[in-house]
Design an enzyme around this catalytic site. Structure first.
Site, PDB file in Angstrom:
ATOM      1  N   GLU A 160      48.849  44.207  41.720  1.00 53.88           N
ATOM      2  CA  GLU A 160      47.859  44.698  42.689  1.00 53.88           C
ATOM      3  C   GLU A 160      48.383  44.474  44.101  1.00 53.88           C
ATOM      4  O   GLU A 160      49.126  43.519  44.359  1.00 53.88           O
ATOM      5  CB  GLU A 160      46.542  43.925  42.478  1.00 53.88           C
ATOM      6  CG  GLU A 160      45.470  44.297  43.490  1.00 53.88           C
ATOM      7  CD  GLU A 160      44.076  43.760  43.143  1.00 53.88           C
ATOM      8  OE1 GLU A 160      43.945  43.031  42.133  1.00 53.88           O
ATOM      9  OE2 GLU A 160      43.138  44.090  43.890  1.00 53.88           O
ATOM     10  N   ASN A 197      40.522  45.121  42.711  1.00 57.10           N
ATOM     11  CA  ASN A 197      39.548  45.372  43.773  1.00 57.10           C
ATOM     12  C   ASN A 197      40.142  46.218  44.894  1.00 57.10           C
ATOM     13  O   ASN A 197      39.444  46.994  45.549  1.00 57.10           O
ATOM     14  CB  ASN A 197      39.050  44.039  44.346  1.00 57.10           C
ATOM     15  CG  ASN A 197      38.322  43.205  43.307  1.00 57.10           C
ATOM     16  OD1 ASN A 197      37.888  43.717  42.278  1.00 57.10           O
ATOM     17  ND2 ASN A 197      38.198  41.914  43.555  1.00 57.10           N
ATOM     18  N   ASN A 236      37.885  50.508  38.954  1.00 57.01           N
ATOM     19  CA  ASN A 236      38.040  49.091  38.633  1.00 57.01           C
ATOM     20  C   ASN A 236      36.730  48.339  38.839  1.00 57.01           C
ATOM     21  O   ASN A 236      36.113  48.461  39.910  1.00 57.01           O
ATOM     22  CB  ASN A 236      39.103  48.463  39.547  1.00 57.01           C
ATOM     23  CG  ASN A 236      39.254  46.967  39.318  1.00 57.01           C
ATOM     24  OD1 ASN A 236      39.763  46.536  38.282  1.00 57.01           O
ATOM     25  ND2 ASN A 236      38.797  46.164  40.267  1.00 57.01           N
ATOM     26  N   GLU A 237      36.295  47.605  37.842  1.00 57.82           N
ATOM     27  CA  GLU A 237      35.133  46.692  37.943  1.00 57.82           C
ATOM     28  C   GLU A 237      33.999  47.284  38.787  1.00 57.82           C
ATOM     29  O   GLU A 237      33.502  46.645  39.718  1.00 57.82           O
ATOM     30  CB  GLU A 237      35.575  45.341  38.511  1.00 57.82           C
ATOM     31  CG  GLU A 237      36.519  44.614  37.601  1.00 57.82           C
ATOM     32  CD  GLU A 237      36.792  43.158  37.985  1.00 57.82           C
ATOM     33  OE1 GLU A 237      36.418  42.727  39.088  1.00 57.82           O
ATOM     34  OE2 GLU A 237      37.379  42.440  37.157  1.00 57.82           O
ATOM     35  N   TYR A 239      38.597  36.014  32.870  1.00 55.55           N
ATOM     36  CA  TYR A 239      39.383  34.889  33.374  1.00 55.55           C
ATOM     37  C   TYR A 239      38.664  33.612  32.978  1.00 55.55           C
ATOM     38  O   TYR A 239      37.434  33.553  33.041  1.00 55.55           O
ATOM     39  CB  TYR A 239      39.493  34.938  34.900  1.00 55.55           C
ATOM     40  CG  TYR A 239      40.225  36.157  35.423  1.00 55.55           C
ATOM     41  CD1 TYR A 239      41.616  36.172  35.497  1.00 55.55           C
ATOM     42  CD2 TYR A 239      39.533  37.284  35.851  1.00 55.55           C
ATOM     43  CE1 TYR A 239      42.297  37.285  35.988  1.00 55.55           C
ATOM     44  CE2 TYR A 239      40.206  38.401  36.337  1.00 55.55           C
ATOM     45  CZ  TYR A 239      41.581  38.391  36.401  1.00 55.55           C
ATOM     46  OH  TYR A 239      42.252  39.490  36.880  1.00 55.55           O
ATOM     47  N   GLU A 274      42.671  42.992  32.271  1.00 58.28           N
ATOM     48  CA  GLU A 274      42.821  41.800  33.120  1.00 58.28           C
ATOM     49  C   GLU A 274      42.433  40.589  32.294  1.00 58.28           C
ATOM     50  O   GLU A 274      41.280  40.479  31.850  1.00 58.28           O
ATOM     51  CB  GLU A 274      41.929  41.870  34.368  1.00 58.28           C
ATOM     52  CG  GLU A 274      42.437  42.837  35.413  1.00 58.28           C
ATOM     53  CD  GLU A 274      41.644  42.782  36.720  1.00 58.28           C
ATOM     54  OE1 GLU A 274      41.213  41.687  37.122  1.00 58.28           O
ATOM     55  OE2 GLU A 274      41.466  43.856  37.319  1.00 58.28           O
ATOM     56  N   GLN A 284      48.054  38.276  36.898  1.00 61.73           N
ATOM     57  CA  GLN A 284      48.831  39.448  37.237  1.00 61.73           C
ATOM     58  C   GLN A 284      50.306  39.166  36.949  1.00 61.73           C
ATOM     59  O   GLN A 284      50.573  38.260  36.160  1.00 61.73           O
ATOM     60  CB  GLN A 284      48.583  39.799  38.685  1.00 61.73           C
ATOM     61  CG  GLN A 284      47.101  40.133  38.950  1.00 61.73           C
ATOM     62  CD  GLN A 284      46.854  40.809  40.295  1.00 61.73           C
ATOM     63  OE1 GLN A 284      47.757  41.166  41.022  1.00 61.73           O
ATOM     64  NE2 GLN A 284      45.574  40.979  40.646  1.00 61.73           N
TER      65      GLN A 284
HETATM   66  O1  AHR Z   1      43.085  40.056  39.425  1.00 59.37           O
HETATM   67  C1  AHR Z   1      42.356  39.684  40.549  1.00 59.37           C
HETATM   68  C2  AHR Z   1      41.037  40.441  40.679  1.00 59.37           C
HETATM   69  O2  AHR Z   1      40.197  40.084  39.621  1.00 59.37           O
HETATM   70  C3  AHR Z   1      41.129  41.939  40.569  1.00 59.37           C
HETATM   71  O3  AHR Z   1      41.413  42.536  41.783  1.00 59.37           O
HETATM   72  C4  AHR Z   1      39.757  42.313  40.111  1.00 59.37           C
HETATM   73  O4  AHR Z   1      39.750  43.484  39.336  1.00 59.37           O
HETATM   74  C5  AHR Z   1      39.261  41.105  39.357  1.00 59.37           C
HETATM   75  O5  AHR Z   1      38.018  40.701  39.766  1.00 59.37           O
END
Ligand code: AHR
Length: 506
Positions: free
Chosen positions: A26, A71, A171-172, A250, A301, A356
């Site tokens: 990213e 993001n 994305n999200e 995460y 992710e 990432q």
């Molecule tokens: O990977 C970091 C961020 O985590 C990304 O930009 C977003 O998609 C997620 O919230």
């Protein structure tokens, strides 16, 4: 009492898609600038790509990379990143309160992918972007010539179309942190309209030979209040055009919690429950629509991320040091369990991206003008990518359990893979227990097995990490391969709080 793990060649979960070992790049912090791209670095090539990073990316074994966000993409105009570098616009990046110089854009990314032999996965901007912007990006990348944007690409130096196969529709979009986030209904409609245009531009229907693969945004986390209703609504709008629904997750070690270690170590089993919920949601919509089409999961992710760590980087600068987690042995153990969860759902998870790739919550860390190092999490990933191929095999385990904030979790967390072409059976084991565990593997029907490799990472200091001054503080150790009885039975003493890899051939 020992833990028994039983697997039989015929108990297949499903084929392991090579794209399960994807990653994510990213425009965030130093992922691009000072990460993959640093003109003037001693190892940089004529395009400014760092050779040391490229070598580590190859060693990591990443076949696909998602780009440019995250993001970031929801406020990004891809047209700012093409053409003469001296004329590109410097823009504020609202997602990460940084300055985006646009020195690296789609054409640089594609050049880098070619060098790294990586398949690109591109995300459209569904925040400030419109379906028209998405279509124009698609035309720029995938049309051969004879239209405005395809000819512009040619003028910018890329004679042949990029033929990008994987496209994320935003994305999200459920997150209130996302630029121009939407409700499930509004996103579902916008995504559906965009996807129908892309399908027309591609001139192929979903699932047809050679058709592009489209990924709709699923819930960005289980913790978001709209989960899992978001996923149902979005799928109802997009089902027939979607190849994948995305998942993001995460996990984090929170030392101030009541049972911080157990809570963290329970992550892998919780991730399995998340996948099962999305699988069920897909099945529900498929049935409701009376559809014969299959939608899979793109877990694009996933990682460990200390989100509560204090932000120290200044705002509104280029390439700030942002979310550069320095992973510990403890993180590695959770990470390896998450990887096992992906393998154990290989029938439905067909794409996954470790978030990432470089510097930002990444397996590779770089110094500006200096070294590039492997983080602790690099190793379970590189071993899985190198050897966890072919088919994932179902296991039956007698493992003990422990309690975590997610419910009960297995002390011994395993995945078994079978690569028939290489005549290889691999076992990935994590011991989340505080004591060594005698583990009996019974690996049936594969043939006369011999153990060729036994690799382990263990350390009493769970906070140990690799740093620029001690880059090899944590690394795999080779053990004596275990003996195999009756061609299928092996006993492994698994150290407390350890990651283990065993490779058998027949
Ligand atoms: O990977 C970091 C961020 O985590 C990304 O930009 C977003 O998609 C997620 O919230």
């Amino acid at each position: 009492m020992a833990t028994r793990i039983f697997a039989d060649k015929n108990m297949k979960i499903g084929g392991i898609s090579p794209e399960l070992y994807g990653s994510f790049l990213e425009h965030l912090g130093r992922a691009v600038y000072e990460g993959v791209y640093e003109p003037g670095h001693p190892t940089a090539d004529k395009d400014g790509f760092r050779g040391d990073v490229l070598a580590l990316v190859r060693e990591l074994g990443v076949p696909l990379v998602r780009y440019p966000g995250g993001n970031f993409v929801s406020g990004y105009d891809w047209k700012d990143g093409i053409g003469k570098k001296s004329e590109r616009k410097v823009r504020p990046d609202l997602a990460w309160a940084s300055v985006e110089p646009n020195e690296f854009g789609i054409d640089e990314f594609m050049k880098w992918c070619k060098k790294a032999e990586i398949q690109p996965m591109l995300a459209f901007n569904m925040g400030t972007g419109t379906p028209k912007d998405a279509l124009e990006l698609f035309e720029y990348c995938n049309y051969p010539s004879g239209t405005y944007y395809s000819d512009l690409r040619r003028k910018n130096g890329a004679g042949s179309p990029y033929g990008i196969k994987y496209w994320c529709i935003g994305n999200e979009m459920d997150g209130e942190w996302q630029i121009c986030n939407l409700t499930a209904d509004d996103y579902g409609k916008k995504a559906g309209q965009t996807m129908r245009m892309i399908r027309k531009a591609d001139a192929k229907g979903a699932g047809e030979e050679g058709a592009v693969k489209l990924v709709v945004c699923g819930s960005s986390s289980v913790e978001i209040p709209t989960y899992p209703e978001w996923d149902r609504v979005v799928l109802e709008h997009t089902y027939e055009d979607a190849d994948f629904i995305s998942m993001h997750r995460y996990y984090e070690y929170m030392p101030s919690g009541k049972n911080p270690l157990e809570d963290f170590l329970g992550s892998a089993d919780d991730m399995a429950e998340f996948i099962e919920t999305i699988r069920a949601t897909i099945r529900y919509v498929r049935a409701k629509k009376r559809s014969r089409h299959n939608v899979f999961i793109s877990f694009d992710e996933w990682n460990v991320w200390s989100q509560h760590a204090k932000r120290t980087a200044p705002n509104w600068v280029k390439a700030p040091h942002l979310i550069e987690d320095n992973y510990t042995v403890r993180d590695l153990l959770v990470f390896a369990g998450m990887l096992n969860t992906l393998l154990n759902h290989a029938d439905v998870v067909k794409v996954a991206c470790l978030a990432q790739l470089v510097n930002v919550i990444a397996p590779i860390l770089t110094e500006k003008g200096g070294a590039a190092i492997r983080q602790t999490i690099f190793y379970p990933f590189s071993y899985a990518s190198a050897h966890g191929r072919g088919e994932a095999i179902r296991t039956i385990s007698s493992s003990g359990k422990f309690d975590s904030r997610y419910g009960s979790a297995r002390l011994i967390n395993e995945a078994v893979t079978h690569d028939a072409a290489k005549r290889e059976v691999c076992v990935f084991l994590v011991n989340y227990g505080q004591s060594a565990e005698e583990t009996e593997l019974e690996l049936r029907s594969f043939g006369e097995l011999s153990c060729r490799e036994f690799v382990c990472i263990e350390n009493n200091d769970l906070d140990l990490r690799n740093t620029f001054s001690a880059p090899d503080a944590v690394k795999p150790e080779h053990r004596e391969p275990v003996s195999v009885k009756d061609g299928c039975r092996a006993c492994v003493r698994v150290s407390p709080m350890s990651w283990n890899f065993l490779r058998f051939t027949y």
